[in-house]
Every structure is written in structure tokens, then in C-alpha cells.
Motif scaffolding. Structure first.
Motif, PDB file in Angstrom:
ATOM      1  N   HIS A  56      11.514  52.197 -24.285  1.00 25.64           N
ATOM      2  CA  HIS A  56      11.466  53.654 -24.301  1.00 25.64           C
ATOM      3  C   HIS A  56      11.119  54.226 -25.677  1.00 25.64           C
ATOM      4  O   HIS A  56      11.168  55.445 -25.874  1.00 25.64           O
ATOM      5  N   VAL A 112       6.339  53.770 -23.377  1.00 24.75           N
ATOM      6  CA  VAL A 112       6.344  54.054 -21.935  1.00 24.75           C
ATOM      7  C   VAL A 112       4.904  54.167 -21.465  1.00 24.75           C
ATOM      8  O   VAL A 112       4.073  54.799 -22.117  1.00 24.75           O
ATOM      9  N   PRO A 142       1.476  55.212 -20.061  1.00 25.53           N
ATOM     10  CA  PRO A 142       0.910  56.569 -19.963  1.00 25.53           C
ATOM     11  C   PRO A 142       0.937  57.145 -18.537  1.00 25.53           C
ATOM     12  O   PRO A 142       1.176  58.337 -18.355  1.00 25.53           O
ATOM     13  N   ILE A 189       4.350  58.609 -17.875  1.00 22.59           N
ATOM     14  CA  ILE A 189       4.475  59.922 -18.518  1.00 22.59           C
ATOM     15  C   ILE A 189       3.723  60.967 -17.701  1.00 22.59           C
ATOM     16  O   ILE A 189       4.235  62.068 -17.451  1.00 22.59           O
ATOM     17  N   ILE A 249       5.743  61.833 -14.632  1.00 15.81           N
ATOM     18  CA  ILE A 249       6.899  62.665 -14.979  1.00 15.81           C
ATOM     19  C   ILE A 249       6.450  64.119 -15.119  1.00 15.81           C
ATOM     20  O   ILE A 249       7.050  65.032 -14.545  1.00 15.81           O
ATOM     21  N   ARG A 250       5.385  64.329 -15.873  1.00 17.92           N
ATOM     22  CA  ARG A 250       4.871  65.697 -16.071  1.00 17.92           C
ATOM     23  C   ARG A 250       4.395  66.303 -14.754  1.00 17.92           C
ATOM     24  O   ARG A 250       4.666  67.467 -14.459  1.00 17.92           O
ATOM     25  N   ASP A 283       4.726  54.375 -11.189  1.00 13.07           N
ATOM     26  CA  ASP A 283       6.127  54.688 -11.453  1.00 13.07           C
ATOM     27  C   ASP A 283       7.049  53.708 -10.730  1.00 13.07           C
ATOM     28  O   ASP A 283       8.048  53.261 -11.300  1.00 13.07           O
TER      29      ASP A 283
END
Length: 121
Positions: A25, A30, A32, A35, A38-39, A77
Motif C-alpha cells: 500500500h 497499488v 493503477p 486506484i 476506487i475512484r 480489483d
């Protein structure tokens, strides 16, 4: 409108595994696509804090969080989550969820007589 969501999770109580989890982390570590997922789910900002083997995640999220994410991001993910499973222990209160949602029980701003300067009204 945004909201703050908080979650808890435990790590396996093994110093080497905890160190490896933190390394996974670290800034830039992490994946890409994780990320991006998540966004895409509506998270504006996220932090994970640790004490011993307890993790605490704070997320600032959009009002429509969680949003569905593209299948290719969901697949990456899922792979990331599977890779992280060896480090993690679900809390008994989490049920089927990995991260247990937390309930806020105190907010300084809601206290009678509290002011930002620390003086009472």
C-alpha cells in the motif's frame, strides 16, 4: 454532497505479513487499475490507518457511492482483493463484507457549547 465512511479490518498478527501489507500500500505500489476502480466507485479520497493489527479506513465518497464499476476494473480489483486476503482477518461483525462498516458515535461539532476555538458558548 459528499459523505465520510469509515471501515475496520484486522490483519493477520504476523510482523512480516504486516510489513508486506504496508509495502503493498506504499505510494505507487497499488495497481493503477485498482486506484481507477476506487475512484470510479465514487471515492474522492481514502486513507488507511493502522495500529498493531487493526486497520481503519476513512473514505470521502460521493452521495451515490458505491457506483458500479466497469467489468475490467472489477476483475482487476477482485484479483487485488484475492492477493490481499492472505494478510487480512475479517471482523466477526462484518458478516460477508471484508471491511466492517463503522458507525460514528461522537462528533465534536455536534456537542453543545463546543466551538472551533475550544471555548464554550
Amino acid at each position: 454532497m459528499t459523505h465520510r465512511r469509515c471501515f475496520a479490518l484486522d490483519l493477520v498478527a504476523d510482523a512480516d505479513l504486516v510489513a508486506a501489507y504496508e509495502a503493498a500500500h506504499a505510494p505507487g505500489a497499488v495497481w493503477p487499475q485498482v486506484i481507477a476502480g476506487i475512484r470510479a466507485s465514487g471515492v474522492l479520497d481514502m486513507e488507511i490507518w493502522r495500529t498493531a493489527d487493526r486497520l481503519f479506513m476513512i473514505a470521502e465518497v460521493e452521495a451515490d457511492y458505491p457506483r458500479p464499476i466497469a467489468p475490467e476494473l472489477a476483475a482487476v480489483d477482485a484479483h487485488w482483493q484475492a492477493a490481499m486476503d492472505r494478510f487480512q482477518r475479517r471482523l466477526s461483525s462484518a458478516g460477508d463484507e471484508k471491511w466492517a462498516p463503522m458507525t460514528r458515535i461522537f462528533a465534536l461539532a455536534e456537542q453543545v457549547g463546543a466551538s472551533p476555538e475550544g471555548n464554550t458558548k
